[in-house]
Design an enzyme around this catalytic site. Structure first.
Site, PDB file in Angstrom:
ATOM      1  CD  GLU A  86      -1.903   2.258   1.630  1.00  0.00           C
ATOM      2  OE1 GLU A  86      -1.632   3.173   0.809  1.00  0.00           O
ATOM      3  OE2 GLU A  86      -1.968   2.424   2.850  1.00  0.00           O
ATOM      4  CD  GLU A 112       2.689  10.487  -1.402  1.00  0.00           C
ATOM      5  OE1 GLU A 112       1.697  10.181  -0.719  1.00  0.00           O
ATOM      6  OE2 GLU A 112       3.578   9.664  -1.717  1.00  0.00           O
TER       7      GLU A 112
END
Length: 487
Positions: free
Chosen positions: A248, A379
């Site tokens: 994840e 990000e």
């Protein structure tokens, strides 16, 4: 200064070394942590392997495993405030968020407690008249669970819960950035009565701990939440032990607002998506894609809300945005903001490190229309929103999918037909419509593309911690025929 310990084979122990943990609100040391190295990791994995095959754990029925998980859930609920205060102190996440989130973590353990005796095999309608064939779901083995500092008790629960329900044993590595709540959680595991070695919890750095754990020959599965670069190291390491992986990873999630949306509601959701948790969330809605006709109104609402956000001490319940977890994270964010401004983005609000102690950063909005801004691709993991406008639905979908990631997305519109069309077209593992950042133990969670693979939450997560065994039973009493012909 508070002193924490590792939890290995049912006992609390100091690591091979120690290190100080810093309070993000002040930058000062507040606790001493155990630093696990290769020897500690090996002891923990071997303890987990013994517990998998020997002693009480493999003899427990699935229902009995579920009862232990129910007990753990009750202890988490009873100790939620203590755990929340530790997480806030060690990571800088505001107490309003950690209190609510950790109280809900107990429901994840309850969900998997109830699921423990519902992981079923099947009888197969085999095409051979003298055979009965069935399948069993058995635990995959020793699980290495690698958990980041942000939302760590939640991100641990979505690994520990399904793994224990499936009958696995675990070695959990807490992030070296803010491991206190997971190390304290080990005391609840111990109190719940899990047999020694079933759950082991430690923390440490790089190759001496993380790599040693994921490459260990007795580890069968690696469950990882974190950044793509670390994930690449894990995948390379899995070539050594052939462990399966569930990853994840990060995101660059699009937040689509169409002109027909309720803009007041959308603005509140966008604040939750990017400024809550100081933007330190893998699903942060960091790219606002807004229909051109609604852009100025939406920007005005967001600017007003961003500039009214209460920035302050994370343990103060009036605080809405606390500090970032580490100094290096703030330096990364400021560097990316500066590069984006140089590339042509316009600073709407925020964008500068405030004076004073601690690693604070203000809610920041960048208008990126017409700019090849790196803020649209990289990000931040911080409270920075990049805004781009679109003319029509097709352009909105194209912009939403123009990313290497695919974890989450938000869609705001009053058109039900548009909501269906756009949610089908967006390539991400989670799509929220007219809401954002909602989770449940019942719902699978995970990403596409560079946001990883595998799912956490729901039945799918528990099945990821099992392997299928096929059992053949010959029902004929006749002698086996020609041994040189495959049946």
């Amino acid at each position: 200064m508070r002193r924490f310990q590792s939890y290995i084979d049912g006992a609390f122990t100091d690591g091979e070394a120690r290190f100080e943990s810093l309070d993000p609100a002040t930058g000062a040391p507040w606790a001493e942590m155990p630093e696990a190295r290769e020897g500690d990791v090996d002891r923990a994995v071997r303890a987990a392997d013994r517990a998998l095959w020997e002693g009480e754990w493999p003899r427990l029925t699935p229902s009995a495993r579920g009862k232990l998980l129910y007990r753990l859930a009750d202890l988490v609920a009873e100790n939620a405030q203590v755990l929340a205060e530790l997480e806030t102190r060690d990571t800088g996440k505001i107490i309003r968020e950690t209190s609510a989130q950790i109280a809900y973590v107990a429901d994840y353990y309850r969900y998997y407690a109830g699921l423990a005796d519902k992981i079923e095999g099947a009888v197969l309608p085999i095409d051979k008249p003298d055979m009965e064939v069935w399948t069993r779901r058995e635990p995959v083995g020793v699980v290495a669970a690698i958990v980041p500092w942000n939302s760590q008790l939640f991100l641990a629960a979505v690994k520990i819960g399904p793994a224990l329900a499936a009958g696995c044993t675990l070695v959990v590595k807490a992030s070296e950035d803010g491991p206190a709540p997971l190390l304290e959680f080990a005391r609840l595991v111990h109190e719940a009565g899990f047999p020694p070695g079933v759950v082991n919890i430690l923390t440490g750095f790089g190759p001496a701990c993380g790599s040693a754990l994921t490459c260990h020959p007795l580890v069968a599965h690696v469950a990882f939440t974190g950044g793509p670069e670390t994930a690449r190291h894990i995948v390379r390491g899995s070539a050594e032990n052939l462990a399966s992986t569930s990853l994840e990873l990060g995101g660059k999630s699009p937040f689509l607002v169409f002109a027909d949306a309720d803009l007041d509601s959308a603005a509140n959701a966008q604040v939750a998506a990017i400024f809550a948790a100081t933007g330190q969330s893998c699903v942060a809605g960091s790219r606002l894609l807004v229909e051109r006709a609604a852009k100025e109104r939406m920007l005005a609402l967001l600017t007003q809300k961003a500039e009214r956000v209460a920035i302050g001490a994370p343990l103060d319940r009036a605080t809405e945005v606390g500090p970032l977890c580490t100094r290096r994270q703030r330096e990364h964010i400021q560097g990316l903001v500066d590069r984006s401004l140089q590339a042509g983005a316009r600073l709407v609000t925020g964008g500068r490190v405030p004076e004073g102690e601690g690693w604070f950063y203000p809610p920041t909005i960048l208008d990126c229309d017409g700019a090849a801004s790196p803020s649209l691709a990289e990000e931040f993991f911080g409270p920075v929103l990049s805004v781009v406008s679109f003319e029509n639905e097709a352009e909105a979908i194209r912009l939403a999918n123009d990313t290497a990631f695919g974890l989450a997305a938000g869609i705001f519109t009053t058109s039900l037909t548009r909501a269906h069309r756009v949610s089908r077209a967006i390539r991400s593992g989670v799509v929220w419509i007219n809401t954002y950042r909602a989770v449940s133990p019942i719902a699978p969670f995970g990403g596409f593309k560079r946001s990883g693979h595998g799912r956490e939450g729901g039945l799918a997560a528990a099945l990821d911690y099992t392997r299928t065994k096929t059992v053949w039973l010959r029902t004929s009493d006749d002698p086996i025929p020609d041994p040189f012909v495959m049946r």
